[in-house]
Design a protein around this motif. Structure first.
Motif, mmCIF file in Angstrom:
data_model
loop_
_atom_site.group_PDB
_atom_site.id
_atom_site.type_symbol
_atom_site.label_atom_id
_atom_site.label_comp_id
_atom_site.label_asym_id
_atom_site.label_seq_id
_atom_site.Cartn_x
_atom_site.Cartn_y
_atom_site.Cartn_z
ATOM 1 N N GLN A 212 0.760 -1.259 -0.031
ATOM 2 C CA GLN A 212 -0.006 -0.143 -0.020
ATOM 3 C C GLN A 212 0.917 1.265 -0.017
ATOM 4 O O GLN A 212 0.607 2.185 0.616
ATOM 5 C CB GLN A 212 -0.860 0.079 1.299
ATOM 6 N N PRO B 198 3.003 4.130 -2.566
ATOM 7 C CA PRO B 198 3.217 4.375 -4.196
ATOM 8 C C PRO B 198 4.383 3.932 -4.619
ATOM 9 O O PRO B 198 5.491 4.079 -3.857
ATOM 10 C CB PRO B 198 2.988 5.811 -4.099
ATOM 11 N N GLY C 49 1.503 7.208 -9.691
ATOM 12 C CA GLY C 49 0.195 7.715 -9.691
ATOM 13 C C GLY C 49 -0.858 6.752 -10.176
ATOM 14 O O GLY C 49 -0.658 5.555 -10.691
ATOM 15 N N PRO C 50 -2.071 7.369 -9.981
ATOM 16 C CA PRO C 50 -3.090 6.424 -10.145
ATOM 17 C C PRO C 50 -3.349 6.295 -11.742
ATOM 18 O O PRO C 50 -2.616 6.837 -12.717
ATOM 19 C CB PRO C 50 -4.417 7.290 -10.082
ATOM 20 N N ARG C 51 -3.725 5.067 -12.402
ATOM 21 C CA ARG C 51 -3.907 4.391 -13.821
ATOM 22 C C ARG C 51 -5.159 3.862 -13.897
ATOM 23 O O ARG C 51 -5.869 3.338 -12.989
ATOM 24 C CB ARG C 51 -2.683 3.375 -13.911
ATOM 25 N N ASP D 113 -1.373 -1.662 -8.137
ATOM 26 C CA ASP D 113 -2.939 -1.504 -8.165
ATOM 27 C C ASP D 113 -3.189 -0.241 -9.146
ATOM 28 O O ASP D 113 -2.506 0.605 -9.314
ATOM 29 C CB ASP D 113 -3.376 -1.523 -6.698
ATOM 30 N N ARG D 114 -4.441 0.054 -9.075
ATOM 31 C CA ARG D 114 -5.019 1.304 -9.924
ATOM 32 C C ARG D 114 -4.755 2.436 -9.359
ATOM 33 O O ARG D 114 -4.464 3.460 -9.833
ATOM 34 C CB ARG D 114 -6.530 0.956 -10.169
ATOM 35 N N GLN D 115 -4.366 2.509 -8.109
ATOM 36 C CA GLN D 115 -3.968 3.830 -7.416
ATOM 37 C C GLN D 115 -2.719 4.022 -7.466
ATOM 38 O O GLN D 115 -2.224 5.038 -7.049
ATOM 39 C CB GLN D 115 -4.525 3.678 -5.860
ATOM 40 N N GLY D 116 -1.920 3.277 -8.137
ATOM 41 C CA GLY D 116 -0.222 3.279 -8.149
ATOM 42 C C GLY D 116 0.445 2.906 -6.959
ATOM 43 O O GLY D 116 1.595 3.222 -6.921
ATOM 44 N N ASN D 117 -0.321 2.041 -6.130
ATOM 45 C CA ASN D 117 0.456 1.395 -4.981
ATOM 46 C C ASN D 117 0.876 0.106 -5.280
ATOM 47 O O ASN D 117 0.377 -0.721 -5.979
ATOM 48 C CB ASN D 117 -0.580 1.397 -3.732
ATOM 49 N N ARG E 246 1.596 -3.418 -4.597
ATOM 50 C CA ARG E 246 0.700 -4.600 -3.933
ATOM 51 C C ARG E 246 1.400 -5.854 -3.297
ATOM 52 O O ARG E 246 1.369 -6.393 -2.510
ATOM 53 C CB ARG E 246 -0.379 -5.033 -4.715
#
Length: 182
Positions: free
Chosen positions: A46, A48, A66-68, A155-159, A161
């Protein structure tokens, strides 16, 4: 001539043994968890991932950070790497199956490789996903790559996993499915 190659061969052997050991341990841990009735253990970070932009073999610029729109698998590899050779068909298969649902950026640690060897490897394995060239090695350093192959599930938030090494094909597919669903 043979004496000069010995250190290189020993280093390659050690890296191969380390990658196989790590893959085996991840697989055992997941199997033990599944046998106990639970889901495979997933180490969730969790945080970035470090942002970077690299040029691909196709001449395009690829940006991470960043987000994707879709989750991402970032795979660091080299053409001379035995485990990378073993992993390539599995990455191709999972990308062919789920490519519309996640992105796969295959980052060649070009500073440690030869561009002609990279192109030959990509052609031989018919890799359709973007091949990014880390010609200075700065991205590999930023991600603290000690051994190839090393992959990062984002993940989609750019974090971040999960960090994985070579996995059996079924385990790789399960990880990609979980990433897509997450």
């Amino acid at each position: 001539m043979k004496k000069r190659n010995m250190p290189v061969m020993l280093i390659a052997l050690c890296l191969t043994v380390l990658a196989v050991y790590q893959a085996t341990e991840v697989s055992r841990s997941a199997e033990a968890s599944a046998a106990a009735g639970g889901r495979p253990q997933e180490m969730v970070y969790q945080k970035p991932v470090p942002a970077f932009t690299l040029k691909g073999l196709d001449g395009q610029q690829y940006r991470v950070g960043g987000p994707r729109e879709k989750p991402l698998l970032i795979n660091f590899w080299a053409s001379w790497c035995g485990p990378c050779l073993e992993e390539a068909p599995d990455l191709k298969r999972v990308y062919d199956k789920y490519g519309g649902q996640f992105d796969l950026y295959s980052v060649n640690v070009t500073r440690e490789d030869q561009l002609d060897d990279v192109k030959r490897f990509v052609k031989q394995h018919e890799l359709a996903f973007p091949i990014l060239l880390d010609s200075e090695g700065t991205t590999a350093e930023m991600y603290r790559i000690l051994v190839v192959p090393t992959s990062f599930l984002v993940d989609r938030q750019g974090n971040l996993r999960e960090v994985i090494h070579v996995l059996p094909p079924d385990m790789l597919e399960k990880r990609i499915q979980a990433l897509i669903q997450g």
